[in-house]
Write an enzyme that holds these catalytic residues in place. Sequence first.
Site, mmCIF file in Angstrom:
data_model
loop_
_atom_site.group_PDB
_atom_site.id
_atom_site.type_symbol
_atom_site.label_atom_id
_atom_site.label_comp_id
_atom_site.label_asym_id
_atom_site.label_seq_id
_atom_site.Cartn_x
_atom_site.Cartn_y
_atom_site.Cartn_z
ATOM 1 N N ASP A 86 0.815 -1.209 0.000
ATOM 2 C CA ASP A 86 0.000 0.000 0.000
ATOM 3 C C ASP A 86 0.848 1.259 0.000
ATOM 4 O O ASP A 86 2.061 1.218 0.208
ATOM 5 C CB ASP A 86 -0.959 0.001 1.201
ATOM 6 C CG ASP A 86 -0.273 -0.394 2.509
ATOM 7 O OD1 ASP A 86 0.967 -0.343 2.567
ATOM 8 O OD2 ASP A 86 -0.974 -0.752 3.468
ATOM 9 N N ASN A 134 -7.383 -2.712 14.080
ATOM 10 C CA ASN A 134 -8.782 -3.060 13.776
ATOM 11 C C ASN A 134 -8.871 -4.275 12.854
ATOM 12 O O ASN A 134 -9.931 -4.551 12.292
ATOM 13 C CB ASN A 134 -9.509 -1.853 13.156
ATOM 14 C CG ASN A 134 -8.840 -1.397 11.866
ATOM 15 O OD1 ASN A 134 -7.896 -2.023 11.399
ATOM 16 N ND2 ASN A 134 -9.330 -0.309 11.302
ATOM 17 N N HIS A 164 -7.076 -4.694 10.029
ATOM 18 C CA HIS A 164 -6.813 -4.459 8.605
ATOM 19 C C HIS A 164 -5.522 -5.142 8.167
ATOM 20 O O HIS A 164 -4.609 -5.360 8.948
ATOM 21 C CB HIS A 164 -6.843 -2.963 8.244
ATOM 22 C CG HIS A 164 -5.697 -2.131 8.704
ATOM 23 N ND1 HIS A 164 -5.843 -0.836 9.156
ATOM 24 C CD2 HIS A 164 -4.373 -2.378 8.764
ATOM 25 C CE1 HIS A 164 -4.669 -0.339 9.459
ATOM 26 N NE2 HIS A 164 -3.762 -1.256 9.241
ATOM 27 N N GLU A 188 -9.562 -1.937 5.206
ATOM 28 C CA GLU A 188 -10.197 -1.620 6.475
ATOM 29 C C GLU A 188 -11.449 -2.484 6.680
ATOM 30 O O GLU A 188 -12.007 -3.019 5.711
ATOM 31 C CB GLU A 188 -10.603 -0.144 6.483
ATOM 32 C CG GLU A 188 -9.436 0.832 6.340
ATOM 33 C CD GLU A 188 -8.638 1.008 7.627
ATOM 34 O OE1 GLU A 188 -8.602 0.079 8.458
ATOM 35 O OE2 GLU A 188 -8.041 2.079 7.799
#
Length: 240
Positions: free
Chosen positions: A67, A135, A137, A142
């Site tokens: 990313d 979280n 990811h 996400e």
Amino acid sequence: MRVICCNDYEEMSRKAAAVIVGQLTVNCGSVLGLATGSTPIGLYQELIDAYNRRAVDFSECVTFNLDEYREIEPSDRNSYHSFMENNFFGRINVRPGNTHMPDGLAPADEACARYEEAIERARGIDIQVLGIGNNGHIGFNEPAADFPVKTHVVELAEETRKANARFFSSLDAVPKSAITMGIGTIMKSRLIILLANGAGKAEILRRALCGPVTPEVPASILRFHNNVLAVVDREASSLL
Ligand code: GLP
């Protein structure tokens, strides 16, 4: 999924590095998928040390990062381009033309399509390294209503921006969006090494590895991959 519990961060980094060195020993032209964040820094240091001992050669290998932030210059000190240059690429003999990062500045559709094509042209990823966000990811996929298949642009969750604000001058300076490989792109990798360390990752690792497989915990999809090595330290594995 095979889970390798290590005593500490150093052992986790060493074991993951050994797998990558082994892969490059067997095939020096392997395609590596790489991650950013604090988790893989020890792995990169182990690989740099192996390179300095002449135990591994990166001159033929090809890399694809997961990313990159949107609308941030590659030369910005907080870009993932800079992260990879400082923590890995600039300290080994990988050829700059063989390293690939998503283009956070190009028009979104074009950048995403080009990245998918480049991975396909390289015949896919042999080993993909992953960290895990607080979280759940992976890359910047996400929690969402579904699993995004291909490289795409994503709005970053507030939790992610807050977690990553430690690298920026302020929360406001953290980009609001990013471009990331999709879950489908990641799942096509032939081997996935999931790294997690520290007590802060224990609960999300438990949800990813033992809870329901759901796009609300993107890393949980890894349980449907047939070749995942989760290399985790004692603290991160404490709730498994
Ligand atoms: C970032 C990256 C992820 C990484 C995650 C965890 O958001 N996009 O690839 O896994 O952070 O970061 P850390 O390793 O610092 O906990």
